[in-house]
Design an enzyme around this catalytic site. Sequence first.
Site, PDB file in Angstrom:
ATOM      1  N   ARG A 108       0.835  -1.185   0.000  1.00  0.00           N
ATOM      2  CA  ARG A 108       0.000   0.000   0.000  1.00  0.00           C
ATOM      3  C   ARG A 108       0.874   1.240   0.000  1.00  0.00           C
ATOM      4  O   ARG A 108       1.671   1.420   0.906  1.00  0.00           O
ATOM      5  CB  ARG A 108      -0.884  -0.017   1.268  1.00  0.00           C
ATOM      6  CG  ARG A 108      -2.254   0.479   0.951  1.00  0.00           C
ATOM      7  CD  ARG A 108      -3.309   0.290   1.968  1.00  0.00           C
ATOM      8  NE  ARG A 108      -3.055   0.213   3.374  1.00  0.00           N
ATOM      9  CZ  ARG A 108      -3.978   0.558   4.270  1.00  0.00           C
ATOM     10  NH1 ARG A 108      -5.129   1.020   3.870  1.00  0.00           N
ATOM     11  NH2 ARG A 108      -3.735   0.423   5.543  1.00  0.00           N
ATOM     12  N   THR A 112      -0.961   7.572  -1.087  1.00  0.00           N
ATOM     13  CA  THR A 112      -2.202   7.523  -1.886  1.00  0.00           C
ATOM     14  C   THR A 112      -3.153   6.420  -1.416  1.00  0.00           C
ATOM     15  O   THR A 112      -4.316   6.401  -1.834  1.00  0.00           O
ATOM     16  CB  THR A 112      -1.858   7.230  -3.350  1.00  0.00           C
ATOM     17  OG1 THR A 112      -1.234   5.936  -3.411  1.00  0.00           O
ATOM     18  CG2 THR A 112      -0.903   8.264  -3.920  1.00  0.00           C
ATOM     19  N   ASP A 204      -3.504  -3.802  12.399  1.00  0.00           N
ATOM     20  CA  ASP A 204      -2.820  -4.255  11.189  1.00  0.00           C
ATOM     21  C   ASP A 204      -2.720  -5.786  11.221  1.00  0.00           C
ATOM     22  O   ASP A 204      -1.998  -6.360  12.043  1.00  0.00           O
ATOM     23  CB  ASP A 204      -1.421  -3.636  11.116  1.00  0.00           C
ATOM     24  CG  ASP A 204      -0.759  -3.909   9.775  1.00  0.00           C
ATOM     25  OD1 ASP A 204      -0.431  -2.944   9.063  1.00  0.00           O
ATOM     26  OD2 ASP A 204      -0.573  -5.101   9.429  1.00  0.00           O
ATOM     27  N   ASP A 207       0.895  -7.218  10.804  1.00  0.00           N
ATOM     28  CA  ASP A 207       1.723  -7.047  12.002  1.00  0.00           C
ATOM     29  C   ASP A 207       1.258  -7.963  13.130  1.00  0.00           C
ATOM     30  O   ASP A 207       2.085  -8.543  13.852  1.00  0.00           O
ATOM     31  CB  ASP A 207       1.650  -5.588  12.491  1.00  0.00           C
ATOM     32  CG  ASP A 207       2.544  -4.675  11.657  1.00  0.00           C
ATOM     33  OD1 ASP A 207       3.505  -5.166  11.038  1.00  0.00           O
ATOM     34  OD2 ASP A 207       2.270  -3.463  11.633  1.00  0.00           O
TER      35      ASP A 207
HETATM   36  N1  URA Z   1      -5.134  -3.527   6.672  1.00  0.00           N
HETATM   37  C1  URA Z   1      -5.060  -3.964   7.946  1.00  0.00           C
HETATM   38  O1  URA Z   1      -4.261  -4.818   8.275  1.00  0.00           O
HETATM   39  N2  URA Z   1      -5.888  -3.417   8.865  1.00  0.00           N
HETATM   40  C2  URA Z   1      -6.792  -2.467   8.565  1.00  0.00           C
HETATM   41  O2  URA Z   1      -7.536  -2.022   9.431  1.00  0.00           O
HETATM   42  C3  URA Z   1      -6.848  -2.025   7.222  1.00  0.00           C
HETATM   43  C4  URA Z   1      -6.000  -2.571   6.294  1.00  0.00           C
END
Ligand code: URA
Length: 213
Positions: A108, A112, A204, A207
């Site tokens: 990502r 953007t 995330d 993570d």
């Molecule tokens: N990706 C993630 O890991 N968590 C989110 O909340 C959005 C995208």
Amino acid sequence: MSPVPSHVTVVSHPLVQHKLTKMRDKTTSTKTFRALMREVATLICYEITRDLPMDPVQIETPVAPTTAYEIAGKKLVFAPILRAGLGMCEGMLDLVPSARVAHIGLYRDHATLEAVEYYFKAPEDIAGRLVIVVDPMLATGHSAIAAISRLKAAGVTNLRFVCLLAAQPGVEALQAAHPDVPIWTAAVDAELNAHGYIVPGLGDAGDRTFGTR
Ligand code: URA
């Protein structure tokens, strides 16, 4: 919150919801989060494969010949979006161990929030197979849209998308871009924050699966 469109299947089974709640909890350890990701993925995979076509086959049991049923056609392809999709894919492979795997590397762009491809490796004959795109978080929808566009460019026509958690804006974006692709998820949260994270979400997913933060 606008209504969830009809070709989104929310897997409301109590086991899925219970495990999702544990995953949302910020005190859940990496080890437990990873195990839960795998378990929930197996349960959602059971639902997403519910309508697969079957062929009759003649077999002999130890007692008598009989007509039984097996899944028709070529093996499924699971297409995890790296890296968070890997943990979910493991749980799906627990249920369908003969599935093929297509890896799609997208990151990502933090400015953007757009998805940028850095890796794509799929079975050579992917075009004729049912492909289930796997990403635990459907947030803005950019990664899912890019992955599905990439698979369609490779000739795939039969696609499904599975996630653990979706945000309503992501669902709407994915359906606008690819209205032919049905979605399975354990829940649809209302919104995204300014960083593109699902609220309340679970943080995330990459993570939390791999313990990188
Ligand atoms: N990706 C993630 O890991 N968590 C989110 O909340 C959005 C995208």
